[in-house]
Design an enzyme around this catalytic site. Structure first.
Site, PDB file in Angstrom:
ATOM      1  CB  CYS A 187      70.353  78.306  25.036  1.00 13.54           C
ATOM      2  SG  CYS A 187      71.909  78.632  23.957  1.00 13.54           S
ATOM      3  NE  ARG A 221      80.200  82.328  26.040  1.00 17.83           N
ATOM      4  CZ  ARG A 221      80.627  83.030  24.776  1.00 17.83           C
ATOM      5  NH1 ARG A 221      81.805  83.065  24.517  1.00 17.83           N
ATOM      6  NH2 ARG A 221      79.731  83.412  24.378  1.00 17.83           N
ATOM      7  CE  LYS A 277      73.561  85.220  23.764  1.00 21.28           C
ATOM      8  NZ  LYS A 277      73.050  83.908  24.591  1.00 21.28           N
ATOM      9  CB  CYS A 330      73.934  78.394  21.185  1.00 20.13           C
ATOM     10  SG  CYS A 330      74.822  79.360  22.250  1.00 20.13           S
ATOM     11  CD  GLU A 340      68.444  88.691  15.078  1.00 23.60           C
ATOM     12  OE1 GLU A 340      67.289  88.212  15.242  1.00 23.60           O
ATOM     13  OE2 GLU A 340      69.474  88.207  14.554  1.00 23.60           O
ATOM     14  CE1 TYR A 365      74.114  85.761  36.537  1.00 25.09           C
ATOM     15  CE2 TYR A 365      74.757  87.600  35.291  1.00 25.09           C
ATOM     16  CZ  TYR A 365      74.324  86.280  35.520  1.00 25.09           C
ATOM     17  OH  TYR A 365      74.326  85.553  34.496  1.00 25.09           O
ATOM     18  CE  LYS A 384      73.473  87.177  27.422  1.00 25.31           C
ATOM     19  NZ  LYS A 384      73.150  85.870  27.434  1.00 25.31           N
TER      20      LYS A 384
HETATM   21  C1  PBG Z   1      73.313  81.100  26.398  1.00 20.63           C
HETATM   22  C2  PBG Z   1      73.359  81.974  27.434  1.00 20.63           C
HETATM   23  C3  PBG Z   1      74.749  82.904  27.861  1.00 20.63           C
HETATM   24  C4  PBG Z   1      74.520  83.684  28.694  1.00 20.63           C
HETATM   25  C5  PBG Z   1      72.855  83.737  28.915  1.00 20.63           C
HETATM   26  N1  PBG Z   1      72.468  82.779  28.062  1.00 20.63           N
HETATM   27  C6  PBG Z   1      75.772  82.598  27.247  1.00 20.63           C
HETATM   28  C7  PBG Z   1      76.510  82.934  26.092  1.00 20.63           C
HETATM   29  O1  PBG Z   1      75.734  83.204  25.321  1.00 20.63           O
HETATM   30  O2  PBG Z   1      77.657  82.375  25.867  1.00 20.63           O
HETATM   31  C8  PBG Z   1      75.308  84.785  29.282  1.00 20.63           C
HETATM   32  C9  PBG Z   1      74.840  85.517  30.594  1.00 20.63           C
HETATM   33  C10 PBG Z   1      75.895  86.185  31.098  1.00 20.63           C
HETATM   34  O3  PBG Z   1      76.923  86.459  30.704  1.00 20.63           O
HETATM   35  O4  PBG Z   1      75.427  86.597  32.295  1.00 20.63           O
HETATM   36  N2  PBG Z   1      72.614  79.850  27.159  1.00 20.63           N
END
Ligand code: PBG
Length: 326
Positions: A120, A205, A195, A130, A233, A313, A248
């Site tokens: 991404c 972020r 997602k 993105c 999806e 995490y 997610k």
């Molecule tokens: C996009 C991406 C995000 C996360 C994982 N891949 C950020 C977003 O969509 O804003 C978030 C993961 C998290 O909050 O732990 N590269």
């Protein structure tokens, strides 16, 4: 058969008995550890919004990955924090980009841990979206070209699996075609299929400095109110060639995980995202929750709902806790 002949408490009397009838078990092998990699040397910066998580330079990342492996965690997923961003996110598909370098080093020095990469461009774009932006809109098909290149350079650097998280339509098919065309037919795709446009990505972020500079992500990430659309999806990503599908965030979307489990036979992954992690950390720091129990309860619930794989995490702490209980 009801009370008094049936007494459900009979099987809850002692820990050995409870252990024998326990329906769900969590193992270190279920977990994927997300890690942030950045440029420079000898850097290990704690992320303010995610206590206990760091941005690592490649040299220190390697040591940490060795530690992750020694805990029995089978995989890491890498997020890159580049030192330059532009409107097309070109540092995302530089063959010598930060993630590509990290993949090579890990494969070289810690060969038997799986290296998965997030595909991404938001960490690499100056506007934080993105996808490619035109006239204030995020354009789908042009973005696919960036994603193809990003996934291919990851595979060429040695990535064991790629995980597109952008939510553009058609990305899984485009990446599958690109990988196959370049001889990476054996590289699996774990698609961030369902997602949601969640507020729970906020700590991430901050970690990745990837907040959009205008607007939000609702024109490509899913509306949190929708469940049936998540199944569409998932179906679409499988149709396009995904090997694993992801839901997610995880805990607020257990209904989606359970519905996916009932519908498809591929492995299902769930991402316990940054906000889920930081909420538990913050409550524990305030003395309002037992951190270890909150961690285990949340992970077990995600597994019970039907996830086979959990990105978290907490992976290291959970693996330690599981080891202590063996
Ligand atoms: C996009 C991406 C995000 C996360 C994982 N891949 C950020 C977003 O969509 O804003 C978030 C993961 C998290 O909050 O732990 N590269």
């Amino acid at each position: 058969m009801a009370f008094p002949r049936q007494r459900l408490r009979r099987l809850r009397q002692s820990e050995p008995l409870r252990r024998m009838v326990r329906e769900t078990a969590l193992a270190a092998s279920d977990l994927i550890y997300p890690m942030f990699v950045t440029t420079g040397r000898d850097r290990r910066e704690e992320i303010g919004s995610m206590p206990g998580q760091y941005r690592w330079s490649v040299d220190l990342l390697i040591k940490e990955v060795m530690d992750v492996k020694s805990l029995g965690i089978p995989a890491v997923i890498l997020f890159g924090i580049p030192d330059r961003k532009d409107d097309r996110g070109t540092s995302a598909f530089d063959p010598n980009g930060i993630v590509q370098q990290a993949i090579r080093s890990i494969k070289d020095q810690v060969p038997d841990i799986l290296v998965i990469t997030d595909v991404c461009i938001d960490e690499y774009t100056s506007h934080g979206h993105c996808g490619i932006v035109k006239d204030g809109r995020i354009v789908n098909d042009e973005t696919l070209e960036c994603l193809r290149e990003m996934a291919r350079t990851h595979a060429a650097a040695g990535a064991d699996m790629v995980a597109p998280s952008d939510m553009m339509d058609g990305r899984v098919g485009a990446i599958r075609e690109e990988l196959d065309r370049h001889g990476f037919t054996e590289t699996p795709i774990m698609a961030y299929a369902a997602k949601y446009a969640s507020c729970l990505y906020a700590p991430f972020r901050e970690a990745a400095d990837s907040s959009p500079t205008f607007g939000d992500r609702r024109s490509y990430q899913m509306d949190v109110a929708n469940a049936r659309e998540a199944l569409r999806e998932i179906d679409a990503d499988l149709e396009e060639g995904a090997d694993i599908v992801m839901v997610k965030p995880a805990l607020p979307f257990l209904d989606i995980i359970a519905a996916a489990r009932g519908r498809v036979d591929v492995p299902i992954a769930a991402y316990q995202v940054s906000g889920e992690y930081s909420m538990i950390k913050a409550a524990a720091r305030a003395g309002w929750l037992d951190e270890s129990r909150a961690m285990m309860e949340s992970l077990l619930s995600i597994k019970r709902a039907g996830a086979d794989i959990i990105l978290t995490y907490f992976a290291k702490e959970a693996a330690c806790a599981l080891r202590a209980h063996e």
